[in-house]
Design an enzyme around this catalytic site. Sequence first.
Site, short mmCIF file in Angstrom:
data_model
loop_
_atom_site.label_atom_id
_atom_site.label_comp_id
_atom_site.label_asym_id
_atom_site.label_seq_id
_atom_site.Cartn_x
_atom_site.Cartn_y
_atom_site.Cartn_z
N ASP A 272 -2.76 -11.43 5.05
CA ASP A 272 -2.49 -9.99 4.88
C ASP A 272 -1.16 -9.63 5.51
O ASP A 272 -0.66 -10.34 6.37
CB ASP A 272 -3.55 -9.16 5.62
CG ASP A 272 -4.89 -9.12 4.89
OD1 ASP A 272 -5.00 -9.72 3.81
OD2 ASP A 272 -5.81 -8.47 5.41
N MET A 273 -0.61 -8.50 5.12
CA MET A 273 0.59 -7.99 5.80
C MET A 273 0.20 -6.75 6.58
O MET A 273 -0.44 -5.84 6.03
CB MET A 273 1.69 -7.68 4.79
CG MET A 273 3.04 -7.47 5.43
SD MET A 273 3.61 -8.87 6.41
CE MET A 273 4.32 -9.94 5.16
N GLN B 154 4.47 -5.78 0.78
CA GLN B 154 4.23 -4.34 0.61
C GLN B 154 5.42 -3.67 -0.07
O GLN B 154 6.54 -3.71 0.44
CB GLN B 154 4.01 -3.70 1.98
CG GLN B 154 2.82 -4.26 2.74
CD GLN B 154 3.00 -4.16 4.25
OE1 GLN B 154 4.10 -4.37 4.76
NE2 GLN B 154 1.93 -3.85 4.96
N ARG C 214 0.64 -11.62 -3.06
CA ARG C 214 -0.23 -10.50 -3.44
C ARG C 214 0.60 -9.24 -3.17
O ARG C 214 0.97 -8.96 -2.04
CB ARG C 214 -1.49 -10.49 -2.60
CG ARG C 214 -2.38 -9.28 -2.95
CD ARG C 214 -3.10 -8.76 -1.71
NE ARG C 214 -4.11 -9.68 -1.24
CZ ARG C 214 -4.43 -9.78 0.06
NH1 ARG C 214 -3.84 -9.07 0.97
NH2 ARG C 214 -5.35 -10.64 0.43
N LYS D 67 0.93 -1.74 -2.34
CA LYS D 67 1.86 -0.64 -2.04
C LYS D 67 2.16 -0.56 -0.55
O LYS D 67 3.28 -0.28 -0.15
CB LYS D 67 1.28 0.68 -2.54
CG LYS D 67 1.29 0.78 -4.05
CD LYS D 67 0.93 2.17 -4.53
CE LYS D 67 0.81 2.21 -6.05
NZ LYS D 67 0.33 3.50 -6.56
N GLY D 68 1.16 -0.79 0.31
CA GLY D 68 1.36 -0.70 1.76
C GLY D 68 0.49 0.41 2.34
O GLY D 68 0.45 1.51 1.79
N THR E 64 -3.83 -3.55 -6.60
CA THR E 64 -3.67 -2.10 -6.82
C THR E 64 -4.83 -1.55 -7.64
O THR E 64 -5.45 -2.28 -8.42
CB THR E 64 -2.35 -1.80 -7.56
OG1 THR E 64 -2.19 -0.38 -7.66
CG2 THR E 64 -2.28 -2.40 -8.95
N HIS E 65 -5.10 -0.25 -7.44
CA HIS E 65 -6.08 0.46 -8.28
C HIS E 65 -5.36 1.44 -9.17
O HIS E 65 -5.98 2.33 -9.76
CB HIS E 65 -7.10 1.20 -7.43
CG HIS E 65 -7.55 0.41 -6.24
ND1 HIS E 65 -6.98 0.52 -4.99
CD2 HIS E 65 -8.50 -0.55 -6.13
CE1 HIS E 65 -7.56 -0.33 -4.17
NE2 HIS E 65 -8.47 -0.99 -4.82
P1 FDA Z 1 -2.67 4.54 -5.14
O1 FDA Z 1 -2.82 4.80 -3.67
O2 FDA Z 1 -1.60 5.24 -5.87
O3 FDA Z 1 -4.05 4.77 -5.84
C1 FDA Z 1 -4.21 4.74 -7.24
C2 FDA Z 1 -5.59 5.28 -7.56
O4 FDA Z 1 -6.58 4.36 -7.10
C3 FDA Z 1 -5.92 6.59 -6.85
O5 FDA Z 1 -5.50 7.69 -7.60
C4 FDA Z 1 -7.42 6.52 -6.72
O6 FDA Z 1 -8.04 6.89 -7.91
C5 FDA Z 1 -7.66 5.04 -6.51
N1 FDA Z 1 -7.70 4.75 -5.05
C6 FDA Z 1 -6.75 4.15 -4.30
N2 FDA Z 1 -7.14 4.02 -3.03
C7 FDA Z 1 -8.36 4.58 -2.97
C8 FDA Z 1 -9.30 4.76 -1.92
N3 FDA Z 1 -9.08 4.34 -0.68
N4 FDA Z 1 -10.46 5.37 -2.22
C9 FDA Z 1 -10.75 5.80 -3.47
N5 FDA Z 1 -9.89 5.66 -4.51
C10 FDA Z 1 -8.72 5.06 -4.27
N6 FDA Z 1 -2.14 -2.99 2.37
C11 FDA Z 1 -1.38 -3.53 3.35
O7 FDA Z 1 -0.55 -2.85 3.93
N7 FDA Z 1 -1.52 -4.86 3.68
C12 FDA Z 1 -2.40 -5.68 3.04
O8 FDA Z 1 -2.51 -6.86 3.36
C13 FDA Z 1 -3.19 -5.11 1.99
N8 FDA Z 1 -4.07 -5.88 1.28
C14 FDA Z 1 -4.69 -5.35 0.16
C15 FDA Z 1 -5.43 -6.18 -0.68
C16 FDA Z 1 -5.98 -5.67 -1.84
C17 FDA Z 1 -6.77 -6.57 -2.74
C18 FDA Z 1 -5.77 -4.30 -2.19
C19 FDA Z 1 -6.33 -3.73 -3.46
C20 FDA Z 1 -5.06 -3.49 -1.35
C21 FDA Z 1 -4.53 -3.98 -0.17
N9 FDA Z 1 -3.79 -3.17 0.68
C22 FDA Z 1 -3.04 -3.74 1.69
C23 FDA Z 1 -3.83 -1.70 0.52
C24 FDA Z 1 -2.67 -1.19 -0.31
O9 FDA Z 1 -1.47 -1.28 0.44
C25 FDA Z 1 -2.87 0.30 -0.71
O10 FDA Z 1 -2.94 1.08 0.44
C26 FDA Z 1 -4.10 0.57 -1.55
O11 FDA Z 1 -4.32 -0.47 -2.47
C27 FDA Z 1 -3.96 1.89 -2.32
O12 FDA Z 1 -2.88 1.82 -3.21
P2 FDA Z 1 -3.01 1.68 -4.81
O13 FDA Z 1 -2.10 0.60 -5.24
O14 FDA Z 1 -4.42 1.51 -5.19
O15 FDA Z 1 -2.38 3.00 -5.40
#
Ligand code: FDA
Length: 320
Positions: A133-134, A162, A183, A186-187, A241-242
């Site tokens: 992880d980062m 990130q 992987r 966004k961060g 990402t979601h």
């Molecule tokens: P964004 O935040 O724009 O969300 C897009 C949509 O997804 C939202 O509109 C909502 O519908 C849904 N969504 C997102 N987050 C949600 C939540 N918490 N609850 C409900 N719905 C939500 N970060 C990091 O700094 N170091 C790391 O090592 C990792 N590792 C990691 C692994 C994996 C598999 C994932 C999916 C994520 C991470 N992250 C992470 C977290 C990442 O940095 C980020 O904060 C989240 O993925 C949210 O960003 P999205 O890309 O989903 O986009």
Amino acid sequence: MSLARTLLLRASRSPWLAEQFRRRAFARRAVRRFMPGEDLGSALDAAADFAVGGIGTVLTSLGERVSSPAEAAAVRDHYLALLAQLRERALPAQVSVKLTHLGLDVEGGAACADHVMALAARAADAGSFLWIDMEESSYVDRTLELFARTRARHAGVGVCLQAYLRRTPADLDRVLALDGAVRLVKGAYSEPPEVAFPKKADTDAAYVTLAERLVDHGARGGGRGGARGGARGGAVPAFGTHDMRLVAQIRERAESLGVPRKAYEFHMLYGIRADEQRLLANGGHAVRVLISYGTAWFPWYMRRLAERPANVWFVLRNLV
Ligand code: FDA
């Protein structure tokens, strides 16, 4: 960054709040939305259920910033035992670790490097794969150094980058030069504007550019560093990402370049966008769900709330 996000990320660093939350049944109920249970058995059972539906998993034991060699060694031992169980149960699961959980802050991090090396070796034996992880930006240099050392000896290891960090394009070059698996996320931490984009739109735009580079690299035959680890542990670039708009853009670019669907993966968190996870998997895409477990969920849970402050209502609903 929104005020709610800033406050939640600040709260994530409070040991007092962590203790208060852990003791409250409503908080433990709310957390269950993002984790199948606190114990490893629940995580493994959930991984087995996902496997039936053609979805892989990545398991992570919650915890960060340990302060003693004994704690770090115990975390290593836990992951060694977990990898043995993955092998025994033949689960298509990988493992993701935080370096501060393995002692990066302890005695200069020397033992942390040994722990990661031991886990990478065990992951290879188990036909699995090790993700790093980062964490906060102050750890990025040391994380990438440790990743490079591990990657020099083991193919089955990848690192998270990130998109919100201004430095990440250069870091991506460095990791790709090592034939390392990335992987891209966004961060999730609170960072100063000199270090990370304060506006979400800039992070989203940076994500697109970085994702395109990863897809293009894949189209040229790169980015399959750990594929030799075998079908269960094979490493391809992972888009964590979601954000379904980003997912669509990545799919379109990959398709236009003729990159096969299994040559990259979408990783999402347990409990978020479950329907989309299934749709993508049913459409022939490689999907993995990251399953967290353990009792040290408070900082991690605050980061999940910060990602979507509307989630706070969910916590309040559990309170009443
Ligand atoms: P964004 O935040 O724009 O969300 C897009 C949509 O997804 C939202 O509109 C909502 O519908 C849904 N969504 C997102 N987050 C949600 C939540 N918490 N609850 C409900 N719905 C939500 N970060 C990091 O700094 N170091 C790391 O090592 C990792 N590792 C990691 C692994 C994996 C598999 C994932 C999916 C994520 C991470 N992250 C992470 C977290 C990442 O940095 C980020 O904060 C989240 O993925 C949210 O960003 P999205 O890309 O989903 O986009």
